[in-house]
Design a protein around this motif. Sequence first.
Motif, PDB file in Angstrom:
ATOM      1  N   ALA A  84     -18.629 -13.785  -7.667  1.00 57.09           N
ATOM      2  CA  ALA A  84     -18.890 -13.375  -6.275  1.00 57.09           C
ATOM      3  C   ALA A  84     -20.333 -13.325  -5.776  1.00 57.09           C
ATOM      4  CB  ALA A  84     -18.523 -11.705  -6.313  1.00 57.09           C
ATOM      5  N   ASP A  85     -21.236 -13.403  -6.699  1.00 59.35           N
ATOM      6  CA  ASP A  85     -22.623 -13.435  -6.349  1.00 59.35           C
ATOM      7  C   ASP A  85     -22.995 -14.945  -6.132  1.00 59.35           C
ATOM      8  OD1 ASP A  85     -23.252 -10.930  -7.002  1.00 59.35           O
ATOM      9  OD2 ASP A  85     -23.685 -11.197  -8.919  1.00 59.35           O
ATOM     10  N   TYR A  86     -22.432 -15.906  -7.014  1.00 58.76           N
ATOM     11  CA  TYR A  86     -22.824 -17.249  -6.611  1.00 58.76           C
ATOM     12  C   TYR A  86     -22.012 -17.766  -5.304  1.00 58.76           C
ATOM     13  CZ  TYR A  86     -24.954 -18.651 -10.883  1.00 58.76           C
ATOM     14  OH  TYR A  86     -25.760 -19.042 -12.025  1.00 58.76           O
ATOM     15  N   ARG A  87     -20.939 -17.244  -5.000  1.00 52.75           N
ATOM     16  CA  ARG A  87     -19.925 -17.416  -3.553  1.00 52.75           C
ATOM     17  C   ARG A  87     -20.773 -16.711  -2.614  1.00 52.75           C
ATOM     18  NH1 ARG A  87     -15.113 -15.718  -5.226  1.00 52.75           N
ATOM     19  NH2 ARG A  87     -15.590 -13.502  -4.669  1.00 52.75           N
ATOM     20  N   HIS A  88     -21.218 -15.909  -2.771  1.00 51.30           N
ATOM     21  CA  HIS A  88     -22.151 -15.207  -1.647  1.00 51.30           C
ATOM     22  C   HIS A  88     -23.578 -15.945  -1.340  1.00 51.30           C
ATOM     23  CE1 HIS A  88     -22.962 -11.113   0.385  1.00 51.30           C
ATOM     24  NE2 HIS A  88     -23.790 -11.869   0.857  1.00 51.30           N
ATOM     25  N   GLU A  89     -24.130 -16.423  -2.311  1.00 56.97           N
ATOM     26  CA  GLU A  89     -25.197 -17.187  -2.266  1.00 56.97           C
ATOM     27  C   GLU A  89     -24.931 -18.409  -1.596  1.00 56.97           C
ATOM     28  OE1 GLU A  89     -28.352 -18.297  -5.270  1.00 56.97           O
ATOM     29  OE2 GLU A  89     -27.001 -19.615  -5.773  1.00 56.97           O
ATOM     30  N   GLY A  90     -23.722 -19.132  -1.957  1.00 58.25           N
ATOM     31  CA  GLY A  90     -23.345 -20.507  -1.267  1.00 58.25           C
ATOM     32  C   GLY A  90     -23.086 -20.344   0.168  1.00 58.25           C
ATOM     33  N   LYS A  91     -22.306 -19.037   0.404  1.00 54.99           N
ATOM     34  CA  LYS A  91     -22.162 -18.698   2.062  1.00 54.99           C
ATOM     35  C   LYS A  91     -23.421 -18.589   2.543  1.00 54.99           C
ATOM     36  CE  LYS A  91     -19.067 -15.622   2.426  1.00 54.99           C
ATOM     37  NZ  LYS A  91     -18.244 -14.584   2.241  1.00 54.99           N
ATOM     38  N   ILE A  92     -24.565 -18.255   2.106  1.00 56.87           N
ATOM     39  CA  ILE A  92     -25.818 -17.734   2.803  1.00 56.87           C
ATOM     40  C   ILE A  92     -26.393 -19.309   3.074  1.00 56.87           C
ATOM     41  CG2 ILE A  92     -28.199 -16.975   2.520  1.00 56.87           C
ATOM     42  CD1 ILE A  92     -26.944 -14.468   0.852  1.00 56.87           C
ATOM     43  N   TYR A  93     -26.382 -20.149   1.992  1.00 55.45           N
ATOM     44  CA  TYR A  93     -26.855 -21.490   2.222  1.00 55.45           C
ATOM     45  C   TYR A  93     -26.124 -22.305   3.311  1.00 55.45           C
ATOM     46  CZ  TYR A  93     -29.799 -21.726  -1.839  1.00 55.45           C
ATOM     47  OH  TYR A  93     -30.649 -21.500  -2.877  1.00 55.45           O
ATOM     48  N   ILE A  94     -24.671 -22.010   3.563  1.00 58.06           N
ATOM     49  CA  ILE A  94     -24.242 -22.628   4.444  1.00 58.06           C
ATOM     50  C   ILE A  94     -24.438 -22.027   6.088  1.00 58.06           C
ATOM     51  CG2 ILE A  94     -21.899 -22.602   5.352  1.00 58.06           C
ATOM     52  CD1 ILE A  94     -20.953 -22.812   2.467  1.00 58.06           C
ATOM     53  N   TYR A  95     -24.815 -20.488   6.228  1.00 59.63           N
ATOM     54  CA  TYR A  95     -25.108 -20.134   7.278  1.00 59.63           C
ATOM     55  C   TYR A  95     -26.364 -20.843   7.678  1.00 59.63           C
ATOM     56  CZ  TYR A  95     -21.686 -16.351   6.344  1.00 59.63           C
ATOM     57  OH  TYR A  95     -20.612 -16.013   6.088  1.00 59.63           O
ATOM     58  N   MET A  96     -27.312 -21.217   6.435  1.00 59.30           N
ATOM     59  CA  MET A  96     -28.485 -21.814   7.011  1.00 59.30           C
ATOM     60  C   MET A  96     -28.556 -23.193   7.308  1.00 59.30           C
ATOM     61  SD  MET A  96     -30.843 -19.701   3.928  1.00 59.30           S
ATOM     62  CE  MET A  96     -32.352 -20.509   4.466  1.00 59.30           C
ATOM     63  N   GLY A  97     -27.344 -23.714   7.176  1.00 60.97           N
ATOM     64  CA  GLY A  97     -27.235 -25.382   7.350  1.00 60.97           C
ATOM     65  C   GLY A  97     -27.613 -26.092   6.161  1.00 60.97           C
ATOM     66  N   LEU A  98     -27.641 -25.404   4.849  1.00 63.18           N
ATOM     67  CA  LEU A  98     -28.205 -26.017   3.730  1.00 63.18           C
ATOM     68  C   LEU A  98     -26.948 -26.420   2.942  1.00 63.18           C
ATOM     69  CD1 LEU A  98     -31.273 -24.153   2.923  1.00 63.18           C
ATOM     70  CD2 LEU A  98     -31.126 -26.344   3.783  1.00 63.18           C
ATOM     71  N   ASN A  99     -25.907 -27.222   3.400  1.00 64.17           N
ATOM     72  CA  ASN A  99     -24.578 -27.393   2.831  1.00 64.17           C
ATOM     73  C   ASN A  99     -24.599 -27.934   1.515  1.00 64.17           C
ATOM     74  OD1 ASN A  99     -23.722 -26.343   5.245  1.00 64.17           O
ATOM     75  ND2 ASN A  99     -23.270 -28.643   6.220  1.00 64.17           N
ATOM     76  N   THR A 100     -25.553 -28.754   0.901  1.00 60.91           N
ATOM     77  CA  THR A 100     -25.466 -29.295  -0.220  1.00 60.91           C
ATOM     78  C   THR A 100     -26.073 -28.093  -1.303  1.00 60.91           C
ATOM     79  OG1 THR A 100     -26.220 -31.355   0.676  1.00 60.91           O
ATOM     80  CG2 THR A 100     -26.643 -31.120  -1.615  1.00 60.91           C
TER      81      THR A 100
END
Length: 166
Positions: A84-100
Amino acid sequence: TSEQNQGDLLFNNHNYGEAIKHYTLMLDASRKLGIYRNPAMESDVYRKIANCYEMTGDYQSAFTNVRNAFDIDSLHNNLINKIADYRHEGKIYIYMGLNTKGIVSLEKALHLSEGMEQSIKNENKISIADNYLVLGQLYSAMGKPDLAIDYTRKALSLSGQANDKR
């Protein structure tokens, strides 16, 4: 628990600053419990604080709180929460536009969950389905419909197996 419940109520009413205050009071009280602390609950509250910061656009504070959750989950070897932590971190990156970077975090979550889809526990299937769903949403936003559909179908399949109506 009452502080956490109050934080949840305030979060649901979009009062994120006040929610953070109550979540922080919960964490302060929990630290005083010594051996009776509930690390899984504490990491969950850190993710809730991260959600509050996401809603206000303070992504650095959101990252800090996800990392706090990850530290607790790593110390106590809580695999479901680490996913869940990695998933949450990934979603934050996505919100920031850092898709990679988001993809890297989400792939870490998937890697940790390898083989869990065979589990009879619905919690495990739902966790993996959530990973697939976020990846599907990301690839859709990136204009990669084939990957988006593939991951979304995987999410739907596992959600169905787990009787998760979401």
